[in-house]
Enzyme design. Structure first.
Site, PDB file in Angstrom:
ATOM      1  N   ARG A  67      86.876 108.792  47.090  1.00 49.65           N
ATOM      2  CA  ARG A  67      88.230 108.709  46.685  1.00 49.65           C
ATOM      3  C   ARG A  67      88.375 107.568  45.505  1.00 49.65           C
ATOM      4  O   ARG A  67      87.390 106.855  45.313  1.00 49.65           O
ATOM      5  CB  ARG A  67      89.268 108.510  47.828  1.00 49.65           C
ATOM      6  CG  ARG A  67      88.527 107.739  49.373  1.00 49.65           C
ATOM      7  CD  ARG A  67      88.194 106.262  49.011  1.00 49.65           C
ATOM      8  NE  ARG A  67      89.269 105.647  48.367  1.00 49.65           N
ATOM      9  CZ  ARG A  67      89.230 104.591  47.907  1.00 49.65           C
ATOM     10  NH1 ARG A  67      88.371 104.024  47.412  1.00 49.65           N
ATOM     11  NH2 ARG A  67      90.291 103.801  47.221  1.00 49.65           N
ATOM     12  N   GLY A  68      89.599 107.442  45.068  1.00 46.33           N
ATOM     13  CA  GLY A  68      89.670 106.519  43.970  1.00 46.33           C
ATOM     14  C   GLY A  68      89.579 107.426  42.516  1.00 46.33           C
ATOM     15  O   GLY A  68      88.514 107.957  42.422  1.00 46.33           O
ATOM     16  N   ALA A  69      90.517 107.191  41.829  1.00 43.07           N
ATOM     17  CA  ALA A  69      90.696 107.891  40.615  1.00 43.07           C
ATOM     18  C   ALA A  69      89.271 108.046  39.987  1.00 43.07           C
ATOM     19  O   ALA A  69      88.911 109.297  39.612  1.00 43.07           O
ATOM     20  CB  ALA A  69      91.729 107.631  39.693  1.00 43.07           C
ATOM     21  N   GLN A  85      92.601 101.863  53.184  1.00 42.52           N
ATOM     22  CA  GLN A  85      91.797 101.676  52.209  1.00 42.52           C
ATOM     23  C   GLN A  85      91.395 100.196  52.017  1.00 42.52           C
ATOM     24  O   GLN A  85      90.409  99.582  51.656  1.00 42.52           O
ATOM     25  CB  GLN A  85      92.017 102.268  50.872  1.00 42.52           C
ATOM     26  CG  GLN A  85      92.031 103.688  50.987  1.00 42.52           C
ATOM     27  CD  GLN A  85      93.340 104.396  51.357  1.00 42.52           C
ATOM     28  OE1 GLN A  85      94.107 103.772  51.996  1.00 42.52           O
ATOM     29  NE2 GLN A  85      93.548 105.577  50.820  1.00 42.52           N
ATOM     30  N   ASP A 106      96.242 105.774  39.657  1.00 46.88           N
ATOM     31  CA  ASP A 106      95.678 107.124  39.880  1.00 46.88           C
ATOM     32  C   ASP A 106      96.159 107.865  38.496  1.00 46.88           C
ATOM     33  O   ASP A 106      95.373 108.636  38.147  1.00 46.88           O
ATOM     34  CB  ASP A 106      96.288 107.764  40.780  1.00 46.88           C
ATOM     35  CG  ASP A 106      95.219 107.432  42.096  1.00 46.88           C
ATOM     36  OD1 ASP A 106      95.615 106.249  42.484  1.00 46.88           O
ATOM     37  OD2 ASP A 106      94.344 108.036  42.478  1.00 46.88           O
ATOM     38  N   ASN A 148     100.435 104.925  41.674  1.00 47.68           N
ATOM     39  CA  ASN A 148      99.287 104.416  42.437  1.00 47.68           C
ATOM     40  C   ASN A 148      99.479 104.770  44.005  1.00 47.68           C
ATOM     41  O   ASN A 148     100.359 104.992  44.369  1.00 47.68           O
ATOM     42  CB  ASN A 148      98.981 103.055  42.095  1.00 47.68           C
ATOM     43  CG  ASN A 148      97.719 102.226  42.685  1.00 47.68           C
ATOM     44  OD1 ASN A 148      96.761 102.896  42.533  1.00 47.68           O
ATOM     45  ND2 ASN A 148      97.678 101.060  43.288  1.00 47.68           N
TER      46      ASN A 148
HETATM   47  O1  MRU Z   1      93.968 107.911  48.100  1.00 45.52           O
HETATM   48  P1  MRU Z   1      92.966 106.922  47.191  1.00 45.52           P
HETATM   49  O2  MRU Z   1      92.240 106.286  48.089  1.00 45.52           O
HETATM   50  O3  MRU Z   1      91.987 107.868  46.482  1.00 45.52           O
HETATM   51  O4  MRU Z   1      93.854 105.968  46.276  1.00 45.52           O
HETATM   52  C1  MRU Z   1      93.251 105.258  45.650  1.00 45.52           C
HETATM   53  C2  MRU Z   1      94.046 104.536  44.851  1.00 45.52           C
HETATM   54  O5  MRU Z   1      95.340 104.519  44.790  1.00 45.52           O
HETATM   55  C3  MRU Z   1      93.446 103.387  43.703  1.00 45.52           C
HETATM   56  O6  MRU Z   1      94.272 102.253  43.564  1.00 45.52           O
HETATM   57  C4  MRU Z   1      93.450 104.310  42.492  1.00 45.52           C
HETATM   58  O7  MRU Z   1      92.587 105.344  42.467  1.00 45.52           O
HETATM   59  C5  MRU Z   1      92.708 103.258  41.475  1.00 45.52           C
HETATM   60  S1  MRU Z   1      91.047 103.162  41.865  1.00 45.52           S
HETATM   61  C6  MRU Z   1      90.048 102.301  40.731  1.00 45.52           C
END
Ligand code: MRU
Length: 386
Positions: A53-55, A208, A249, A259
């Site tokens: 996960r994470g963009a 997270q 994101d 985000n």
């Molecule tokens: O749902 P997730 O865990 O994928 O969400 C992640 C986030 O909101 C992060 O802040 C975002 O992706 C930036 S990661 C460098």
């Protein structure tokens, strides 16, 4: 970054560079395991079920998902199928579309026989670029941290000798290939001896912050304290936070920031208390095709993520437990949008700029989504004989 002293990336290859492995983030912080993605379907599952996960990491996994498709079948039909499957996994992080568009532009211009090598090469270079970009965000963010720490020392406000940073969710190395975005300046600050302390918000519903950011910071020895999401306003109002930095994101061309849900109220509380609120925004997370954050698709996930929690009991047994009366209806919005007026600055790989169209335009040039894919995605490999 290191796990038990061993360097890892959140996604990596083994053997001839064809075996793709990721860290299974659904098991952290209780178990550290890596998992092999053997097919495009595995990559799509890993993104959808948040194994990764994470963009930025979603984008990198999608790129390898395309490479796995090209390995199995490099035809046009296979490319289209893989692209559609991966594109439908998670709607908010624009890095997914960015990676798929760039891979598509590259691969459609090649013959099927050239595509497997080119797709793996593309994914590998996308990962290297991500690491460079995050490191650069770290350096720009470190400049901000140093300035705030210096100003704090001058004010010498009660015990504020350490720099108190607050973050939300996990925009750490686990959310990228390495370094993280919001965490990169924390790691660099810590490494250069700036006394940095991080308030980690737990980040309901999936934790997270609690499970991933605390784990990461702990592995690197960065001092941190976990707080419930709802404690942020109190800490901000008592002067216990010098700066907030979060990831994104999808940031629009005009600077609105999607985000992890909870970011918007955090930005409101930061503004009300005069605390700077920065967003670490690598260019692949900028959606040049829209201005208004209201057009960003907001993912809604399984309500069970709200009604149940997962953890380890006192006997060390992993369990899911329900925390609501049976049958309670729940809604699970995964992201929110922070309007640009609440954002002090965007920390990009090219420097820090205001969250507005003009400043972003100056930083990156007036780009369309497709042009961004071309200018910031890894370059295609040279054609044989070309
Ligand atoms: O749902 P997730 O865990 O994928 O969400 C992640 C986030 O909101 C992060 O802040 C975002 O992706 C930036 S990661 C460098």
């Amino acid at each position: 970054m290191n796990v038990g002293g061993v360097p890892y990336r959140a996604i990596f290859t083994e053997r001839d560079g064809r075996e793709v492995r990721v860290i299974d983030q659904t098991l952290l912080p209780h178990r550290f395991e890596t998992i092999r993605l053997k097919s495009t379907a595995d990559a799509a599952w890993a993104i959808r079920d948040m194994i990764v996960r994470g963009a930025p990491l979603i984008g990198a996994t999608a790129a390898y998902g395309i490479a796995l498709a090209m390995r199995a079948d490099p035809s046009d039909a296979s490319l289209e199928r893989a692209t559609a499957l991966l594109a439908g996994t998670r709607p908010t992080a624009v890095n997914l579309r960015w990676a798929l568009e760039a891979a598509g532009v590259l691969l459609r211009g090649l013959s099927p026989g050239e595509r497997e090598d080119a797709a793996y090469d593309f994914a590998a270079r996308l990962c290297e670029d991500d690491v460079r970009r995050n490191r650069s965000i770290g350096e720009h963010g470190l400049g901000i941290f140093r300035d705030i720490a210096r100003a704090g020392r001058q004010r010498a406000s009660g015990g504020a000798r350490q720099l108190n940073v607050m973050t939300h969710c996990n925009a750490g190395w686990l959310a990228t290939v390495d370094w993280g975005t919001a965490t990169a300046p924390m790691y660099l600050a810590h490494d250069e001896g700036l006394r940095v302390h991080v308030w980690v918000r737990e980040t309901r519903p999936r934790f997270q912050g609690a499970g991933l950011t605390s784990w990461e910071l702990g592995q690197h020895g960065v001092p941190h304290t976990l707080v419930s999401d709802s404690a942020a306003g109190h800490l901000l109002s008592r002067g216990k936070v010098d700066v907030v930095i979060v990831g994104t994101d999808r940031t629009t061309a005009a600077g609105d920031v999607a985000n992890k849900v909870g970011t918007y109220p955090l930005a409101l509380a930061a503004r009300d208390n005069g605390v700077p609120f920065y967003v670490a925004a690598p260019s692949p997370s900028i959606d040049w095709s829209i201005d208004d954050g209201a057009s960003i698709p907001i993912e809604e996930r399984d309500p069970e993520e709200v009604t149940r929690v997962w953890g380890v009991d006192e006997e060390g047994v992993e369990r899911h437990v329900r925390v609501v009366p049976e049958g309670t209806r729940a809604a699970n919005y995964a992201f929110d949008v922070t309007p640009r007026r609440l954002v002090t600055g965007l920390v990009t790989e090219r420097g820090v700029c205001a969250a507005d169209r003009e400043a972003l335009g100056k930083m990156f040039g007036r780009q369309t989504a497709r042009a961004t894919a071309r200018s910031t995605a890894p370059r295609p490999p040279p054609r044989p004989g070309g």
